[in-house]
Every structure is written in structure tokens, then in C-alpha cells.
Design an enzyme around this catalytic site. Structure first.
Site, short mmCIF file in Angstrom:
data_model
loop_
_atom_site.label_atom_id
_atom_site.label_comp_id
_atom_site.label_asym_id
_atom_site.label_seq_id
_atom_site.Cartn_x
_atom_site.Cartn_y
_atom_site.Cartn_z
CB SER A 158 -0.95 0.00 1.14
OG SER A 158 -1.91 0.87 1.33
CG ASP A 212 -6.93 -1.94 -3.95
OD1 ASP A 212 -7.16 -0.76 -3.63
OD2 ASP A 212 -5.53 -2.31 -3.96
CG HIS A 266 -5.95 -1.62 -0.12
ND1 HIS A 266 -5.09 -1.45 -1.11
CD2 HIS A 266 -5.55 -1.03 1.06
CE1 HIS A 266 -4.15 -0.79 -0.68
NE2 HIS A 266 -4.38 -0.34 0.81
#
Ligand SMILES: *[C@@H]1O[C@H](CO)[C@@H](O)[C@H](O)[C@H]1NC(C)=O
Ligand SMILES: *[C@@H]1O[C@H](CO)[C@@H](O)[C@H](O)[C@H]1NC(C)=O
Ligand SMILES: *[C@@H]1O[C@H](CO)[C@@H](O)[C@H](O)[C@H]1NC(C)=O
EC number: 3.1.1.71
Length: 381
Positions: free
Chosen positions: A164, A321, A351
Site C-alpha cells: 500500500s 481495490d 485492499h
């Protein structure tokens, strides 16, 4: 915590498990864990099983914090954790590493590696580009011959990885190294897990498709970007409709072409989604927050010359995501620059899924993404 806006409920749940849960669940006789600092940057080092006759692999892992280097949430989490643990001295801004202990331990063990988890400073303690400086400083320190020797690491088998926001920093670090003649070719691989790679277009097909998907709805992602740059929240709504990169914003003109998803993404992804390009928008936004167009923040828009020197790359993307297309577009641009890329896409992924591997948030896709990622590192590091 969710309703107070401090954290998403699943992350809060994981936090509770992490605080009260048994450390023994992940601690391992095979792996030594040490907290130290590399040139002033806090790190946690996971040393895999030592075999004196052969050097270890090494990977530097850059964690997200709970949801980004941007997120002020971490502040609340850390204060709460500090109270739960009745620590005398509370140190908000750090402490995100804990979520990744289990992953880093598994990596150290399964890859027979030294894993360095870099605890860079988070918002609101510091803002862009300090986070990048932290990870670069720690990595350079680790790569000194005497330090590698101390940890019995093979200098030819070092990788950088992150998920991320940590994937954003890992990508930025990779690009910085590839431009520095003294550091070029020092990283063998980079592995990016659902990375954040651009802040110019919040209407890619994945942003449109997952606009309200849990963990990371679009407005939250846009707010994280504003946090990272210490910008003004008043711009969030305008940025959501791409008013910050409208056609009358001259600064963005040349860069828009580098994330033209109509050409970078396959039809199976673009489907019937339409690009959102405003003729007139708000030219003040990039004047006040020029960092939005900085390739150190948005590695996807870097020059081709920078991309071509990058090491072998792994990118993991998830269908559910907003960031899916950031990853797919980066894979495409790297491939066009001649870099060897593995794009590992999970149709049922969401995610953050890789850290959801223990009960009660033990998602099967959490385990599958983790295994697939570790397998790639095992074969390529
Ligand atoms: C962990 O550290 C201790 C003390 O330095 C050492 O005796 C032990 O062999 C190490 N274990 C591993 C798995 O490296
Ligand atoms: C985007 O910019 C246009 C033109 O300035 C403006 O009319 C519109 O209200 C803006 N949208 C948002 C959500 O700020
Ligand atoms: C999660 O763990 C529980 C308890 O161990 C188990 O019953 C369940 O099948 C697991 N779920 C998945 C998806 O692995």
C-alpha cells in the site's frame, strides 16, 4: 474506533487482537527479532535461521502504518495502545510495525532471510518527502559492507518491498536508487503489494468500480494524499472529480499522458468505464500542493529513463481495490521500459488482504496472497 473516525472497524479489530492476543502465536524459535536504529531510523530486524556456511538473503520491508504514511489515524491507535499497555512514555506516530510481525517472521523463516522492517516516521509527525528520506537512509545504512557482513547477508541478494503506502515508498526508493550511479544495480528485486502510485487521476476504472469498497473507499484515499502533503481538505471533493488535473492545469498536461489508462490497461479492465477529464477545473490545487505532480510521490509518472534501470519487479493487485489500476499501469510502463515484471492479480482480493491471515480475520485470500508473494521472493531474491 470506526465510528469515531479513528480507524476502519476491521483494522480496529486487528489492533485489539494484536494488543490482547498471544505473542506466541507468531513468535518463532527460528527467528531472532531485534529493535534497533539504522542511521537514526527505527527498524525491527528479523533474522532467519543462521547457517554459517551460506549468507542469508535480505529484504527491506516497508509497512503501511495502518493505512498510509499519511494517516493521522495511527496517532489515535498508538495512544490507545499505549494506554492499554500502560506504558510510561507514549510515543504516538510510531508503532505500526506490529501488524507486520507475523508476515516478517514468516518471510525470515521461509526465505532464510534477514528482514528489516523500517519504521519510518508517519503523518502527523512528518510529511512528504520525509518518509522517503527515512526509508532511503535506513536502506543505505543497511547496504554498507560492514553492516551486511554483521548480518551475514549476501550483498547480491537484497530486495525492497512494501504494501500500500509502503509500496509507494518502496517504488520511490527503487527509482531513487536507479538514478544514483553509486547505488544502481544494488537491489536485486522490488516487490510491491497493492501499491499507491499516483494522485493525478481518481477516476481510473478501479477507482470508479470500488468507489465505496471497504478498507479503502475513494474519499479516504484522497484524504490520505492530502494528509501526506499537509494540504487543505477543502480540495478533496474537487480532486475526486479530477479538477486538480483538468485540461487548463498546464503543469499536469505532459504528465497526464503517462497514465492514459485507455492505452495502458487492457479492455478486460477498462470495460465501459469512461475517462473523467475536466475541461476547466481548479488551477489553485496544484499551485498550493505541487507535490501532487511529483514523481517521488507518484512513481507511476516517472520518466522512461528512470524506469528502465529498475530491478526485476513483482506487483500484486486486487480486484476489489481502488489501487488496482495504479499497479497494473505501473507493470505496463515498466514492461515497456524493458523491466522484467510479474503481475500477480487476485480476482477475490481486497485492499490490505495480505495481513488478514489470523483468526477472526483469517481470510483465505489473505493466506493465498501471502503465499504467492513469498513464493515469488523465494524464486527471485
Ligand atoms: C539468536 O540470537 C542468539 C543470541 O545472539 C543466538 O544464540 C541464536 O543462535 C540466534 N538464533 C538464530 C536462529 O539466529
Ligand atoms: C470542478 O471545477 C468546475 C470548474 O471550475 C466547477 O464548476 C466545479 O464545481 C468543480 N467541482 C468540484 C466538485 O469542486
Ligand atoms: C479461520 O479460522 C477458523 C478457526 O480456526 C476456521 O474455522 C476457519 O475455517 C478459518 N477460515 C479460513 C477462511 O481459513
Amino acid at each position: 474506533m470506526h465510528y469515531l473516525g479513528l480507524s476502519h472497524h476491521l483494522l480496529a479489530l486487528n489492533f485489539i487482537i494484536g494488543s490482547f492476543g498471544k505473542k506466541s502465536a507468531w513468535s518463532s524459535a527460528q527467528v531472532n527479532v531485534t529493535d534497533t536504529d539504522f542511521d537514526g531510523v527505527e527498524v525491527r530486524v528479523f533474522e532467519g535461521p543462521a547457517k554459517p556456511e551460506e549468507p542469508l538473503n535480505a529484504a527491506l520491508f516497508i509497512f503501511t502504518g495502518e493505512a498510509g504514511p499519511w494517516q493521522a489515524q495511527n496517532y489515535g491507535m498508538e495512544m490507545a495502545r499505549c494506554q492499554v499497555e500502560q506504558r510510561a512514555e507514549c510515543k504516538p506516530g510510531g508503532g505500526g510495525i506490529r501488524y507486520y510481525d507475523e508476515l516478517c517472521t514468516a518471510m525470515a523463516e521461509e526465505l532464510n532471510a534477514v528482514i528489516v522492517s523500517i519504521e519510518y516516521r508517519l503523518v502527523p509527525k512528518v510529511y512528504f518527502p520525509e518518509q522517503i528520506h527515512d526509508v532511503v537512509r535506513a536502506t543505505k545504512y543497511f547496504m554498507q559492507p560492514e553492516v551486511l557482513q554483521k548480518y551475514s547477508v549476501d550483498p547480491g541478494r537484497i530486495g525492497v518491498s512494501g504494501d500500500s503506502a509502503g509500496g509507494n515508498l518502496a517504488a520511490a526508493l527503487g527509482q531513487q536508487f536507479s538514478q544514483d550511479p553509486n547505488l544502481k544495480n544494488k537491489l536485486k528485486v522490488q516487490a510491491l503489494i497493492y501499491p499507491v502510485l499516483q494522485a493525478l487521476d481518481f477516476n481510473t476504472p478501479s477507482y470508479q468500480q470500488n468507489v465505496n469498497t471497504p478498507i479503502l473507499p475513494r474519499y479516504v484515499m484522497v484524504k490520505y494524499w492530502v494528509d501526506y502533503f499537509k494540504g487543505n481538505y477543502d480540495f478533496v471533493q474537487a480532486m475526486i472529480v479530477n479538477n486538480h488535473t483538468s485540461l487548463d492545469v498546464e503543469e499536469a498536461a505532459a504528465l497526464r499522458a503517462r497514465l492514459n489508462w485507455m492505452s495502458l490497461l487492457p479492455e478486460s479492465i477498462t470495460k465501459n468505464y469512461k475517462p473523467v477529464v475536466q475541461a476547466t477545473g481548479n488551477t489553485r490545487i496544484v499551485q498550493e500542493i505541487p507535490q501532487l505532480l511529483d514523481a517521488r510521490a507518484a512513481p507511476l509518472i516517472a520518466d522512461q529513463e528512470v524506469l528502465q534501470h529498475l530491478p526485476k519487479t513483482y506487483i500484486l493487485t486486487c480486484e476489489h481495490d481502488v489501487l488496482r489500476d495504479d499497479g497494473i499501469m505501473y507493470a505496463k510502463r515498466l514492461e515497456s521500459a524493458g523491466v522484467e515484471v510479474t503481475l500477480d492479480h487476485f480476482e477475490d482480493g481486497f485492499h490490505g488482504c495480505m495481513i488478514f491471515t489470523s483468526w477472526p480475520t483469517n481470510f483465505s485470500v489473505g493466506v493465498r496472497t501471502r503465499n504467492s508473494y513469498i513464493k515469488w521472493l523465494d524464486q527471485n531474491l
